[in-house]
Scaffold this motif. Structure first.
Motif, PDB file in Angstrom:
ATOM      1  N   MET A 172      22.971  17.340  30.467  1.00  0.00           N
ATOM      2  CA  MET A 172      23.084  18.166  29.097  1.00  0.00           C
ATOM      3  C   MET A 172      21.458  18.221  28.865  1.00  0.00           C
ATOM      4  O   MET A 172      20.757  17.386  29.174  1.00  0.00           O
ATOM      5  CB  MET A 172      23.583  17.022  28.152  1.00  0.00           C
ATOM      6  N   PRO A 173      21.201  19.552  28.375  1.00  0.00           N
ATOM      7  CA  PRO A 173      19.876  19.638  28.029  1.00  0.00           C
ATOM      8  C   PRO A 173      19.436  19.354  26.757  1.00  0.00           C
ATOM      9  O   PRO A 173      20.006  19.266  25.958  1.00  0.00           O
ATOM     10  CB  PRO A 173      19.999  21.440  28.329  1.00  0.00           C
ATOM     11  N   LEU A 174      18.014  19.204  26.894  1.00  0.00           N
ATOM     12  CA  LEU A 174      17.410  18.616  25.359  1.00  0.00           C
ATOM     13  C   LEU A 174      16.955  20.007  25.035  1.00  0.00           C
ATOM     14  O   LEU A 174      16.134  20.652  25.318  1.00  0.00           O
ATOM     15  CB  LEU A 174      16.173  17.659  25.897  1.00  0.00           C
ATOM     16  N   HIS A 175      17.372  20.111  23.697  1.00  0.00           N
ATOM     17  CA  HIS A 175      16.755  21.350  22.784  1.00  0.00           C
ATOM     18  C   HIS A 175      16.249  20.817  21.318  1.00  0.00           C
ATOM     19  O   HIS A 175      16.738  19.647  20.917  1.00  0.00           O
ATOM     20  CB  HIS A 175      17.917  21.993  22.379  1.00  0.00           C
ATOM     21  N   ASP A 176      15.222  21.646  20.810  1.00  0.00           N
ATOM     22  CA  ASP A 176      14.659  21.356  19.789  1.00  0.00           C
ATOM     23  C   ASP A 176      15.329  22.297  18.759  1.00  0.00           C
ATOM     24  O   ASP A 176      15.843  23.382  18.839  1.00  0.00           O
ATOM     25  CB  ASP A 176      13.257  21.676  19.479  1.00  0.00           C
ATOM     26  N   PHE A 177      15.627  21.604  17.471  1.00  0.00           N
ATOM     27  CA  PHE A 177      16.233  22.397  16.169  1.00  0.00           C
ATOM     28  C   PHE A 177      15.727  22.189  15.094  1.00  0.00           C
ATOM     29  O   PHE A 177      14.519  21.162  14.813  1.00  0.00           O
ATOM     30  CB  PHE A 177      17.713  21.679  16.174  1.00  0.00           C
ATOM     31  N   PHE A 192      14.058  18.342  14.906  1.00  0.00           N
ATOM     32  CA  PHE A 192      14.452  17.321  15.624  1.00  0.00           C
ATOM     33  C   PHE A 192      14.969  17.598  17.068  1.00  0.00           C
ATOM     34  O   PHE A 192      15.108  19.017  17.271  1.00  0.00           O
ATOM     35  CB  PHE A 192      15.509  16.411  14.878  1.00  0.00           C
ATOM     36  N   GLU A 193      15.067  16.831  17.909  1.00  0.00           N
ATOM     37  CA  GLU A 193      15.646  17.261  19.178  1.00  0.00           C
ATOM     38  C   GLU A 193      17.191  16.664  19.485  1.00  0.00           C
ATOM     39  O   GLU A 193      17.391  15.461  18.911  1.00  0.00           O
ATOM     40  CB  GLU A 193      14.753  16.448  20.307  1.00  0.00           C
ATOM     41  N   ARG A 194      17.942  17.063  20.357  1.00  0.00           N
ATOM     42  CA  ARG A 194      19.128  16.569  20.706  1.00  0.00           C
ATOM     43  C   ARG A 194      19.321  16.943  22.188  1.00  0.00           C
ATOM     44  O   ARG A 194      19.196  18.177  22.545  1.00  0.00           O
ATOM     45  CB  ARG A 194      20.232  17.313  19.767  1.00  0.00           C
ATOM     46  N   LEU A 195      20.080  16.152  22.844  1.00  0.00           N
ATOM     47  CA  LEU A 195      20.837  16.484  24.045  1.00  0.00           C
ATOM     48  C   LEU A 195      22.161  17.121  23.726  1.00  0.00           C
ATOM     49  O   LEU A 195      22.955  16.277  22.794  1.00  0.00           O
ATOM     50  CB  LEU A 195      21.136  15.154  24.933  1.00  0.00           C
ATOM     51  N   VAL A 196      22.466  18.322  24.094  1.00  0.00           N
ATOM     52  CA  VAL A 196      23.544  19.002  23.591  1.00  0.00           C
ATOM     53  C   VAL A 196      24.431  19.751  24.886  1.00  0.00           C
ATOM     54  O   VAL A 196      23.673  20.243  25.651  1.00  0.00           O
ATOM     55  CB  VAL A 196      23.383  20.014  22.448  1.00  0.00           C
ATOM     56  N   LEU A 245      12.680  27.687  20.360  1.00  0.00           N
ATOM     57  CA  LEU A 245      12.484  28.141  21.803  1.00  0.00           C
ATOM     58  C   LEU A 245      11.229  27.074  22.050  1.00  0.00           C
ATOM     59  O   LEU A 245      10.371  26.721  21.158  1.00  0.00           O
ATOM     60  CB  LEU A 245      11.710  29.594  21.814  1.00  0.00           C
ATOM     61  N   SER A 246      11.414  26.673  23.314  1.00  0.00           N
ATOM     62  CA  SER A 246      10.348  25.543  23.626  1.00  0.00           C
ATOM     63  C   SER A 246       9.726  26.159  25.242  1.00  0.00           C
ATOM     64  O   SER A 246      10.270  27.150  25.786  1.00  0.00           O
ATOM     65  CB  SER A 246      11.163  24.358  24.014  1.00  0.00           C
TER      66      SER A 246
END
Length: 77
Positions: free
Chosen positions: A1-6, A15-19, A39-40
């Motif tokens: 699962m990728p880690l994304h910033d929201f 915040f960050e989440r594995l989604v 976007l990171s």
């Protein structure tokens, strides 16, 4: 699962989440589902001297010397 910033639209918290692609993301601070994916910048692989040395040592233990120069191979043998 990728880690994304929201970023939350309601409270402006980042915040960050594995989604997974089908996961519904909610803000941990206020619980709102009105969030934007940010976007990171891609992170280049580490190229420090200690990482390279550790990789070479692991390869040498396994009997692989292809990533060493001829001069370095002469010192090892």
């Amino acid at each position: 699962m990728p880690l994304h910033d929201f970023r939350c639209r309601e409270c402006d918290k980042t915040f960050e989440r594995l989604v997974r692609s089908d996961t519904r993301v909610s803000c941990p601070a206020c619980g709102s589902e009105q969030v934007d994916k940010l976007l990171s910048a891609p992170q280049p692989p580490g190229r420090s001297k200690s990482i390279i040395a550790a990789g070479r040592a692991a390869a040498a233990r396994e009997g692989h010397f292809s990533n060493y120069s001829a001069a370095e191979r002469a010192k090892i043998k």
